[in-house]
Scaffold this motif. Structure first.
Motif, short mmCIF file in Angstrom:
data_model
loop_
_atom_site.label_atom_id
_atom_site.label_comp_id
_atom_site.label_asym_id
_atom_site.label_seq_id
_atom_site.Cartn_x
_atom_site.Cartn_y
_atom_site.Cartn_z
N ARG A 97 46.30 -5.58 -0.65
CA ARG A 97 45.06 -6.31 -0.91
C ARG A 97 45.24 -7.76 -0.45
O ARG A 97 46.22 -8.42 -0.78
CB ARG A 97 44.72 -6.27 -2.41
CG ARG A 97 43.36 -6.90 -2.75
CD ARG A 97 43.05 -6.73 -4.23
NE ARG A 97 43.92 -7.52 -5.08
CZ ARG A 97 44.92 -7.02 -5.80
NH1 ARG A 97 45.20 -5.73 -5.75
NH2 ARG A 97 45.66 -7.81 -6.57
N GLU A 103 43.00 -11.52 0.20
CA GLU A 103 41.77 -12.22 -0.15
C GLU A 103 41.00 -12.70 1.08
O GLU A 103 39.80 -12.49 1.19
CB GLU A 103 42.09 -13.43 -1.05
CG GLU A 103 42.70 -13.04 -2.39
CD GLU A 103 41.78 -12.16 -3.22
OE1 GLU A 103 40.54 -12.31 -3.11
OE2 GLU A 103 42.29 -11.32 -3.98
N GLU A 104 41.66 -13.36 2.02
CA GLU A 104 40.98 -13.94 3.17
C GLU A 104 40.50 -12.84 4.13
O GLU A 104 41.24 -11.92 4.46
CB GLU A 104 41.90 -14.90 3.93
CG GLU A 104 42.43 -16.05 3.09
CD GLU A 104 43.73 -15.69 2.36
OE1 GLU A 104 44.06 -14.48 2.29
OE2 GLU A 104 44.39 -16.61 1.84
N ARG A 132 42.76 -10.16 6.03
CA ARG A 132 42.60 -8.76 5.63
C ARG A 132 42.31 -7.88 6.84
O ARG A 132 42.83 -6.77 6.96
CB ARG A 132 41.47 -8.65 4.61
CG ARG A 132 41.26 -7.23 4.08
CD ARG A 132 40.33 -7.21 2.88
NE ARG A 132 39.01 -7.72 3.19
CZ ARG A 132 38.52 -8.88 2.76
NH1 ARG A 132 39.26 -9.68 2.02
NH2 ARG A 132 37.30 -9.25 3.08
N THR A 156 49.08 -8.04 -1.64
CA THR A 156 49.51 -7.45 -2.90
C THR A 156 49.34 -5.94 -2.83
O THR A 156 48.25 -5.44 -2.52
CB THR A 156 48.69 -8.00 -4.07
OG1 THR A 156 48.74 -9.43 -4.07
CG2 THR A 156 49.21 -7.48 -5.40
N GLN A 202 53.98 -8.59 -4.46
CA GLN A 202 53.40 -9.50 -3.47
C GLN A 202 54.33 -9.65 -2.26
O GLN A 202 55.56 -9.67 -2.40
CB GLN A 202 53.12 -10.86 -4.09
CG GLN A 202 52.00 -10.83 -5.12
CD GLN A 202 51.58 -12.22 -5.55
OE1 GLN A 202 52.38 -13.16 -5.57
NE2 GLN A 202 50.30 -12.38 -5.89
#
Length: 272
Positions: free
Chosen positions: A101, A103-104, A108, A173, A179
């Motif tokens: 996973r 965020e950006e 991604r 992640t 992470q």
């Protein structure tokens, strides 16, 4: 003293149309002179009766490749050097280190594209993929050739060229909450083909006393409306020389297929 006769109303009505016609003729003559002075003469948009219709501008139609032709464009273990053979299956680190996973959005897109082998976008035509394993280093090389929409393909290549600036480092992640740090560097773009992109990607972190460390080379080359892409690397590093050899050999084969030729027969390798 005798005065000249006054013009009758009928005379005025007759003179006005004559003057207007003369003015129109003069204007047309000036326009023709202007056209000649500028190196051309004004012409009607439609050809005169009996004249041949001018030909339409030529249209270049991209060569459509069949599934068999795209597979023929793929490389063989012999193009990579000693130690390489057809793959025994996707490397286990793919699920562990390329599936996470992020965020950006741009970052991604990069990680998802590496995992699904779709960094150049969805093909618009035939597609073929082969995998190769190196028995000595444990590295895996994945080679793909496909036909694309030209505009979408160029957009993907431009995006890839910008990724080292937009996503130089980010965190991924996994499903267990571990992470990983992903670092992206620009690699020299391939010098073959019509356009290309190159990346150097490393993934480190995770759980355990010895953190994972994955290193990958990525290269893509466009030839017309078709392209090849490949990833090469593993937990012990990436052999950049093998990446270059694969890129050059794959581009030669793809170009030969697009030109209507038949590259030298490849040894049978199971698609993986």
């Amino acid at each position: 003293m005798n005065r000249p006769p006054r013009p009758t109303r009928r005379g005025v009505r007759v003179a006005a149309p004559a003057l207007a016609a003369a003015a129109l003729l003069a204007t047309a003559a000036c326009s023709a002179d202007d056209g000649d002075a500028q190196g051309g003469t004004a012409r009607s948009a439609a050809p005169a009766a009996g004249e041949p219709t001018p030909p339409s501008p030529s249209v270049t139609v991209a060569r459509t490749l069949t599934e068999a032709q795209v597979r023929t464009a793929l490389i063989s273990p012999g193009d990579l050097g000693p130690g390489w053979a057809g793959t025994q299956g996707a490397a286990t680190w793919r699920d562990a280190l390329l599936k996470g996973r992020v965020e950006e959005a741009d970052c991604r897109r990069l990680l998802d594209g590496l995992y699904t082998e779709s960094l150049l976008g969805e093909p618009a035509g035939a597609r073929a993929v082969l995998g190769f394993d190196n028995s000595g280093s444990g590295a895996q090389l994945r080679h793909q050739a496909a036909a694309y929409d030209r505009a979408a393909l160029d957009e993907s290549l431009a995006w890839l060229a910008a990724v080292p600036r937009t996503c130089p480092e980010f965190t991924a992640t996994d499903a267990a909450g571990n992470q990983y740090t992903v670092r992206v560097e620009a690699a020299a773009p391939p010098t073959v083909g019509e356009a290309g992109a190159g990346l150097h990607v490393s993934v480190t972190g995770g759980s355990g006393e010895v953190p994972a460390a994955l290193t990958l080379d990525f290269a893509a080359v466009r030839v017309g409306d078709s392209a090849l892409s490949l990833t090469n690397g593993g937990l012990t590093g990436a052999d950049t020389d093998a990446t270059l050899r694969a890129t050059e050999a794959g581009t030669r084969r793809l170009q030969e297929v697009l030109d209507g030729g038949t590259p030298a027969t490849r040894p049978s390798v199971e698609q993986g």
